[in-house]
Design a protein around this motif. Structure first.
Motif, mmCIF file in Angstrom:
data_model
loop_
_atom_site.group_PDB
_atom_site.id
_atom_site.type_symbol
_atom_site.label_atom_id
_atom_site.label_comp_id
_atom_site.label_asym_id
_atom_site.label_seq_id
_atom_site.Cartn_x
_atom_site.Cartn_y
_atom_site.Cartn_z
ATOM 1 N N TRP A 88 -4.722 6.107 -7.932
ATOM 2 C CA TRP A 88 -5.010 6.714 -6.291
ATOM 3 C C TRP A 88 -6.386 6.913 -6.137
ATOM 4 O O TRP A 88 -7.141 7.829 -6.753
ATOM 5 C CB TRP A 88 -4.211 8.005 -6.379
ATOM 6 C CG TRP A 88 -2.701 8.021 -6.408
ATOM 7 C CD1 TRP A 88 -1.819 8.563 -7.485
ATOM 8 C CD2 TRP A 88 -2.076 7.838 -5.023
ATOM 9 N NE1 TRP A 88 -0.573 8.215 -7.229
ATOM 10 C CE2 TRP A 88 -0.667 8.008 -5.728
ATOM 11 C CE3 TRP A 88 -1.867 7.418 -3.837
ATOM 12 C CZ2 TRP A 88 0.584 7.644 -4.899
ATOM 13 C CZ3 TRP A 88 -1.090 7.016 -3.125
ATOM 14 C CH2 TRP A 88 0.316 7.357 -3.792
ATOM 15 N N LEU A 89 -6.776 6.385 -5.176
ATOM 16 C CA LEU A 89 -8.055 6.362 -4.305
ATOM 17 C C LEU A 89 -8.223 7.721 -3.778
ATOM 18 O O LEU A 89 -7.298 7.947 -2.460
ATOM 19 C CB LEU A 89 -8.792 5.185 -3.756
ATOM 20 C CG LEU A 89 -10.009 5.349 -2.911
ATOM 21 C CD1 LEU A 89 -11.136 5.341 -3.825
ATOM 22 C CD2 LEU A 89 -10.276 4.122 -1.774
ATOM 23 N N HIS A 90 -9.021 8.436 -3.935
ATOM 24 C CA HIS A 90 -9.415 9.831 -2.986
ATOM 25 C C HIS A 90 -10.190 9.397 -1.870
ATOM 26 O O HIS A 90 -11.551 9.060 -2.228
ATOM 27 C CB HIS A 90 -9.940 10.972 -3.796
ATOM 28 C CG HIS A 90 -8.734 11.609 -4.709
ATOM 29 N ND1 HIS A 90 -8.372 12.815 -4.900
ATOM 30 C CD2 HIS A 90 -8.196 10.955 -5.755
ATOM 31 C CE1 HIS A 90 -7.269 12.902 -5.860
ATOM 32 N NE2 HIS A 90 -7.221 11.826 -6.409
ATOM 33 N N ILE A 103 -2.223 18.473 7.360
ATOM 34 C CA ILE A 103 -3.369 17.815 7.282
ATOM 35 C C ILE A 103 -3.823 17.983 5.905
ATOM 36 O O ILE A 103 -3.999 19.211 5.268
ATOM 37 C CB ILE A 103 -4.348 18.296 8.159
ATOM 38 C CG1 ILE A 103 -3.983 17.951 9.728
ATOM 39 C CG2 ILE A 103 -5.920 17.748 8.074
ATOM 40 C CD1 ILE A 103 -4.873 18.480 10.654
ATOM 41 N N GLY A 104 -4.581 17.007 5.166
ATOM 42 C CA GLY A 104 -5.090 16.974 3.974
ATOM 43 C C GLY A 104 -5.850 15.704 3.591
ATOM 44 O O GLY A 104 -6.141 14.868 4.508
ATOM 45 N N GLU A 105 -6.046 15.584 2.439
ATOM 46 C CA GLU A 105 -7.211 14.342 2.175
ATOM 47 C C GLU A 105 -6.015 13.138 1.735
ATOM 48 O O GLU A 105 -4.836 13.339 1.378
ATOM 49 C CB GLU A 105 -7.835 14.369 0.676
ATOM 50 C CG GLU A 105 -8.731 13.253 0.389
ATOM 51 C CD GLU A 105 -9.598 13.446 -0.763
ATOM 52 O OE1 GLU A 105 -10.416 12.634 -0.803
ATOM 53 O OE2 GLU A 105 -9.443 14.417 -1.286
ATOM 54 N N VAL A 106 -6.443 11.957 2.425
ATOM 55 C CA VAL A 106 -5.619 10.911 2.500
ATOM 56 C C VAL A 106 -5.940 10.208 0.874
ATOM 57 O O VAL A 106 -7.065 9.911 0.711
ATOM 58 C CB VAL A 106 -5.973 9.700 3.418
ATOM 59 C CG1 VAL A 106 -5.153 8.589 3.400
ATOM 60 C CG2 VAL A 106 -5.909 10.377 5.068
ATOM 61 N N LEU A 107 -4.714 9.680 0.160
ATOM 62 C CA LEU A 107 -5.092 8.907 -0.824
ATOM 63 C C LEU A 107 -4.387 7.572 -0.760
ATOM 64 O O LEU A 107 -3.374 7.695 -0.096
ATOM 65 C CB LEU A 107 -4.399 9.711 -2.212
ATOM 66 C CG LEU A 107 -5.163 10.737 -2.964
ATOM 67 C CD1 LEU A 107 -5.833 11.845 -2.126
ATOM 68 C CD2 LEU A 107 -4.183 11.504 -4.040
ATOM 69 N N VAL A 108 -4.838 6.724 -1.401
ATOM 70 C CA VAL A 108 -4.375 5.202 -1.421
ATOM 71 C C VAL A 108 -4.297 4.582 -2.717
ATOM 72 O O VAL A 108 -4.992 4.880 -3.516
ATOM 73 C CB VAL A 108 -5.112 4.378 -0.550
ATOM 74 C CG1 VAL A 108 -5.157 3.111 -0.637
ATOM 75 C CG2 VAL A 108 -5.547 4.959 0.847
ATOM 76 N N VAL A 162 0.678 -1.193 -0.048
ATOM 77 C CA VAL A 162 0.023 0.174 -0.030
ATOM 78 C C VAL A 162 0.861 0.989 0.162
ATOM 79 O O VAL A 162 1.712 1.329 0.761
ATOM 80 C CB VAL A 162 -1.068 -0.017 1.429
ATOM 81 C CG1 VAL A 162 -1.790 1.505 1.290
ATOM 82 C CG2 VAL A 162 -1.871 -1.201 1.157
ATOM 83 N N GLU A 163 0.634 2.135 -0.682
ATOM 84 C CA GLU A 163 1.211 3.580 -0.730
ATOM 85 C C GLU A 163 0.140 4.607 -0.276
ATOM 86 O O GLU A 163 -1.069 4.586 -0.582
ATOM 87 C CB GLU A 163 1.517 4.008 -2.293
ATOM 88 C CG GLU A 163 2.682 3.095 -2.730
ATOM 89 C CD GLU A 163 3.194 3.544 -4.096
ATOM 90 O OE1 GLU A 163 3.680 4.683 -4.306
ATOM 91 O OE2 GLU A 163 2.506 3.065 -5.088
ATOM 92 N N LEU A 164 0.546 5.581 0.372
ATOM 93 C CA LEU A 164 -0.253 6.578 1.211
ATOM 94 C C LEU A 164 0.181 7.901 0.591
ATOM 95 O O LEU A 164 1.294 8.180 0.155
ATOM 96 C CB LEU A 164 -0.237 6.554 2.424
ATOM 97 C CG LEU A 164 -0.873 5.430 3.295
ATOM 98 C CD1 LEU A 164 -0.415 5.782 4.836
ATOM 99 C CD2 LEU A 164 -2.301 5.372 2.942
#
Length: 494
Positions: A378-380, A350-355, A333-335
């Motif tokens: 990348w999943l937002h 702080i921001g939106e987590v992408l996976v 997994v990458e973040l």
């Protein structure tokens, strides 16, 4: 976990290596690995004999039982797509999901015969138990078929907290990636002597452990429903070594007077909602020190991040702030953390987590609006968080849950974590309600014995004035959604 390209190959391999060992033990009896694979191949053939073709969607309506595992594997074996219907949902939700999925068959437990009549009238149906339609057991005793692999194995519908449920496309690669990360990071070192306890719904958190324990040749115990006495008996008398529970279940277990000595589990995993630090310490001391937390979404099968047993021990001895972390990125997994403009943010911002990774969905079904789109792999996620220098992810809140009060941004999760430390508070949930003066006012709902004035006094000590709730409401119990999480939508409407 390396090797199998499909769940069917994984099952076949385990059946050859562990033929005579018990694979599943539950309300419908006990089956060995060889018998499980045989029943799955026969069920698959029976489903296809109903006139179904590869890629057709099959509704699955049943509670926790052996057949929950069998049917999951059988639909995959037949090249069909399983669509689980949570039996706790309203019939109109079943109808909405069935229509969206374009389902062409139903497998149901006879206990839901009356509620599912409108579905049975619309398509071929298989009854688990004494109900109208084709007999499930007759299918399981018919001729077998070779596995027919198709990429898509299931549609998993979101809980609908941000609108109507959306069907998430899950493929073999997604499930196998999740299983590999589970085996590597959440329950490493699995052996044939281990026993997983399905105390929660197999269709949710507990189901994530089916494949890794199958691959290890380990036994799986299935409880029909969560009951603290049954959990204690399964561990003490039936040899359960691993289980995963949501925090509300752990709280009930801790409150059971029969929990009079540590259980010595090799793993107690928790997920689905934050757990108060006091409960984590209590579980560490009274259940097992081998605690694991993991984070994930329907759109990105857990584990995305893992807070390991070593992290828990460090948190409870020298770094209490770690208990607010969701852990480090799991295997494969990458973040990334991005700002409103999509640009990468630095450590601690702080921001939106992408996976990104093989566990991430390929997309939604039937053109559903991409509220959490996948762009360039990348999943937002819609979750807000930060990553610190040591790699730990700290989730701040859901992007849509942020409260704007008097011009200030307030993250409910931060307020909830602060109030959870108040004496006499068991569970807490914070929402923003419309307010003519403030835009939104912060309202805290909680269960426990503490008076509202006592919770407010604690908030004054722990929070900035603009983050302090303007209203407190004590409840006897929280409303829960179909996955057992606190239903904030209902709280906002109350």
């Amino acid at each position: 976990m390396a090797g199998p390209a499909s769940t069917s190959q994984l099952l076949s391999s385990s059946a050859r290596a562990h033929a005579s060992r018990v694979a599943v033990e539950g309300p419908q009896g006990t089956v060995t690995f060889a018998r499980l694979a045989d029943r799955v191949a026969r069920l698959a053939a029976g489903l296809r004999d109903l006139g179904l073709s590869p890629g057709d969607r099959v509704l699955d309506l049943q509670p926790n039982q052996n057949s929950s595992i069998e049917l999951d594997l059988a639909t995959s074996w037949a090249g069909l797509v399983r669509v689980h219907l949570n039996y706790r949902l309203h019939e109109r939700d079943w109808a909405r999901i069935a229509e969206d999925a374009g389902a062409t068959a139903l497998v149901y437990d006879a206990r839901f015969a009356d509620r599912a009549e409108f579905l049975r009238d619309a398509m071929p149906h298989v009854s688990i138990g004494d109900g109208p339609g084709v007999s499930y057991e007759k299918l399981a005793e018919g001729p077998a078929m070779p596995a027919e692999t198709r990429d898509l194995v299931s549609l998993n519908y979101t809980s609908g907290t941000t609108g109507n449920p959306k069907g998430v496309r899950r493929e073999h690669a997604n499930r196998l990636a999740s299983a590999a990360a589970m085996a590597a990071d959440v329950c490493p070192g699995l052996s044939t002597e281990d026993v997983y306890l399905h105390a929660g719904p197999i269709t949710h958190t507990s189901g994530l452990f089916v494949l890794p324990f199958l691959a290890a040749g380990a036994r799986q115990l299935v409880l029909p429903a969560f009951d603290t006495g049954d959990v204690l008996e399964a561990v003490r008398e039936r040899g359960a070594t691993h289980t995963a529970l949501v925090p509300t279940m752990i709280a009930r277990l801790l409150a059971d007077p029969a929990l009079d000595a540590p259980l010595g589990l090799k793993m107690l995993a928790y997920a689905g909602a934050p757990m108060p630090p006091a409960h984590i310490r209590d579980a560490f001391e009274r259940i097992t020190p081998n605690l694991v937390q993991y984070y994930g979404l329907v759109e990105a099968i857990p584990p995305i991040t893992v807070l390991s047993p070593a992290d828990h021990r460090e948190a409870l001895t020298s770094r209490p702030e770690l208990l607010a972390s969701a852990g480090r990125a799991a295997t494969g997994v990458e973040l990334a953390i991005v700002g409103e403009d999509g640009g990468s943010l630095g450590m601690g911002e702080i921001g939106e987590v992408l996976v990104r990774g093989d566990a991430v969905m390929r997309g939604y079904w039937s053109g559903a609006a991409d509220a959490r789109p996948v762009r360039d792999g990348w999943l937002h996620t819609g979750d807000l968080g930060r990553v610190e220098a040591d790699g730990h992810l700290y989730l701040v809140d859901r992007k849509g849950d942020m409260i704007i009060t008097g011009g200030y941004n307030v993250y409910p999760r931060e307020v909830e974590e602060a109030l959870a430390g108040a004496e006499g508070v068991e569970q807490v949930a914070v929402v923003g309600l419309a307010d003519p003066e403030w835009g939104q006012r912060i309202v805290a709902f909680y269960t426990g014995t503490a008076a509202e004035s006592e919770v407010d006094a604690h908030a004054r000590r722990e929070l900035a004035s603009y983050k302090k709730p303007k209203e407190y409401r004590r409840l006897d119990a929280f409303p829960l959604n179909s996955t057992g999480k606190i239903d904030k939508k209902s709280l906002r409407a109350s």
